[in-house]
Design a protein around this motif. Structure first.
Motif, mmCIF file in Angstrom:
data_model
loop_
_atom_site.group_PDB
_atom_site.id
_atom_site.type_symbol
_atom_site.label_atom_id
_atom_site.label_comp_id
_atom_site.label_asym_id
_atom_site.label_seq_id
_atom_site.Cartn_x
_atom_site.Cartn_y
_atom_site.Cartn_z
ATOM 1 N N ALA A 242 0.924 -1.344 0.130
ATOM 2 C CA ALA A 242 -0.133 -0.086 0.008
ATOM 3 C C ALA A 242 0.767 1.067 0.114
ATOM 4 O O ALA A 242 2.091 1.235 0.480
ATOM 5 N N THR A 243 0.352 2.213 -0.357
ATOM 6 C CA THR A 243 1.005 3.600 -0.496
ATOM 7 C C THR A 243 0.246 4.704 0.281
ATOM 8 O O THR A 243 -1.071 4.751 -0.337
ATOM 9 N N ARG A 244 0.670 5.537 1.142
ATOM 10 C CA ARG A 244 0.128 6.604 1.784
ATOM 11 C C ARG A 244 0.937 7.858 1.432
ATOM 12 O O ARG A 244 1.867 7.946 1.471
ATOM 13 N N VAL A 245 0.050 8.796 0.746
ATOM 14 C CA VAL A 245 0.364 10.117 0.632
ATOM 15 C C VAL A 245 0.228 11.089 2.011
ATOM 16 O O VAL A 245 -0.655 11.186 2.483
ATOM 17 N N VAL A 246 1.498 11.152 2.557
ATOM 18 C CA VAL A 246 1.343 12.072 3.600
ATOM 19 C C VAL A 246 1.888 13.598 3.358
ATOM 20 O O VAL A 246 1.582 14.626 4.393
ATOM 21 N N LEU A 247 2.129 13.959 2.252
ATOM 22 C CA LEU A 247 2.364 15.303 2.058
ATOM 23 C C LEU A 247 2.502 15.539 0.446
ATOM 24 O O LEU A 247 3.177 14.676 -0.300
ATOM 25 N N ALA A 248 1.616 16.344 -0.028
ATOM 26 C CA ALA A 248 1.532 16.728 -1.567
ATOM 27 C C ALA A 248 1.308 18.404 -1.560
ATOM 28 O O ALA A 248 0.401 18.717 -1.387
ATOM 29 N N ARG A 249 2.405 18.805 -2.161
ATOM 30 C CA ARG A 249 2.484 20.335 -2.039
ATOM 31 C C ARG A 249 3.418 20.883 -3.333
ATOM 32 O O ARG A 249 4.297 20.129 -3.584
ATOM 33 N N THR A 250 3.632 22.181 -3.615
ATOM 34 C CA THR A 250 4.455 22.928 -4.232
ATOM 35 C C THR A 250 5.455 23.494 -3.156
ATOM 36 O O THR A 250 5.067 24.213 -2.247
ATOM 37 N N SER A 251 6.696 23.416 -3.371
ATOM 38 C CA SER A 251 7.671 24.171 -2.523
ATOM 39 C C SER A 251 8.767 24.848 -3.407
ATOM 40 O O SER A 251 9.257 24.412 -4.481
ATOM 41 N N ALA A 252 9.501 25.799 -2.469
ATOM 42 C CA ALA A 252 10.858 26.307 -3.312
ATOM 43 C C ALA A 252 12.094 25.673 -3.141
ATOM 44 O O ALA A 252 12.094 25.055 -1.904
ATOM 45 N N ALA A 253 12.699 25.371 -4.080
ATOM 46 C CA ALA A 253 14.012 24.431 -4.127
ATOM 47 C C ALA A 253 14.881 25.271 -3.111
ATOM 48 O O ALA A 253 15.387 26.285 -3.522
ATOM 49 N N ASP A 254 15.452 24.559 -2.082
ATOM 50 C CA ASP A 254 16.514 24.989 -1.569
ATOM 51 C C ASP A 254 17.900 24.646 -2.317
ATOM 52 O O ASP A 254 17.571 24.034 -3.303
ATOM 53 N N ALA A 255 18.994 24.860 -1.688
ATOM 54 C CA ALA A 255 20.104 24.843 -2.491
ATOM 55 C C ALA A 255 20.415 23.240 -2.989
ATOM 56 O O ALA A 255 20.872 23.020 -4.173
#
Length: 261
Positions: free
Chosen positions: A103-116
């Motif tokens: 099974a797969t559970r999504v715990v976070l799905a978002r857009t974010s700014a790329a760090d270095a």
């Protein structure tokens, strides 16, 4: 009375005890979760010293067949889930092959700014928008792997609208975005689990784990995905096959973390 008569000779006594206990575990004299007899009871069982028993139990502990907990005793562990480093199958397919329910559970799905670090891996400017996914991979309801991946958001518009609990990420990239993963370069590092990752993996902070960090590339050699996978050390064991050539060795296939995503 001793269950198994130890014999003097070339095979050390502790190894004879180890072999007999390993056979008893294989025959399910004790099953996962069972508490084993005490060291003194084993010493009486085999007619040997406590030191001999301790050395035998240490071997079984090293192989992760048993777990010794101060104040509680020694318990039989479940066999680790074996994962193929060279697998081309998806996680779902690999677990099903081993008779486990994936099974797969999504715990976070978002857009974010790329760090270095993310920007360097994906060859993006620092601050560029990425799709950030965190997914738990489970077998028989038990979390084994926590994946934390970043992909260029501009290249995959609408990716967050996809049901990535039921669909393979790489299949989605191939069918909806005409992007096929051709190869990946990954590194493996033993770590102690940080608090956040430990909580998601149902582990205590600081428990041993494996960090697999990698970059996946498309057929043009462009980076598509930067990933960090936290793999439970107590429930998994990786293996690989290699072809030996003229005294050296050649890897078979490309390194993959628990198969294709």
């Amino acid at each position: 009375m001793a269950r198994y008569r130890l014999e003097s000779g070339p095979v050390p006594l502790h190894h004879q005890v180890y072999l007999d206990l390993r056979a008893a575990l294989a025959d399910q004299e004790w099953v996962p979760g069972d508490r084993l007899p005490t060291e003194r009871e084993f010493a009486a069982r085999y007619g040997c010293s406590l030191i001999t028993v301790r050395r035998a139990l240490s071997e079984l502990t090293r192989e992760r067949r048993i777990e010794r907990t101060p104040g509680r005793g020694t318990f039989v562990m479940r066999p680790p889930v074996e994962l193929d480093l060279d697998a081309t199958m998806s996680f779902t397919e690999e677990m099903q092959l081993r008779g486990l329910d994936p099974a797969t559970r999504v715990v976070l799905a978002r857009t974010s700014a790329a760090d270095a670090r993310v920007a360097a891996a994906l060859q993006l400017p620092v601050g560029a928008e990425t799709v950030n996914l965190q997914r738990l991979r489970l077998a028989d309801g038990e979390p084994l792997i926590l994946e934390d991946v970043h992909l260029p958001a501009a290249r995959f518009p609408g990716l967050l609208e996809t049901d990535l609990e039921r669909e393979s990420l790489y299949d989605v990239l191939a069918t909806r975005f005409a992007t096929r993963i051709a190869h990946a370069r990954e590194s493996l590092e033993p770590i102690a689990l940080p608090a956040g990752q430990a909580r998601l993996l149902a582990q205590e902070t600081g428990r041993p784990a494996l960090l697999i960090e990698g970059i996946a590339y498309d057929e043009r050699g462009e980076p598509v995905e930067y990933s960090r996978s936290f793999v439970r050390g107590d429930r998994t064991r990786y293996f690989m096959e290699r072809t030996v050539v003229r005294g050296g060795s050649v890897r078979v296939g490309a390194l993959a973390a628990a198969g294709a995503r």
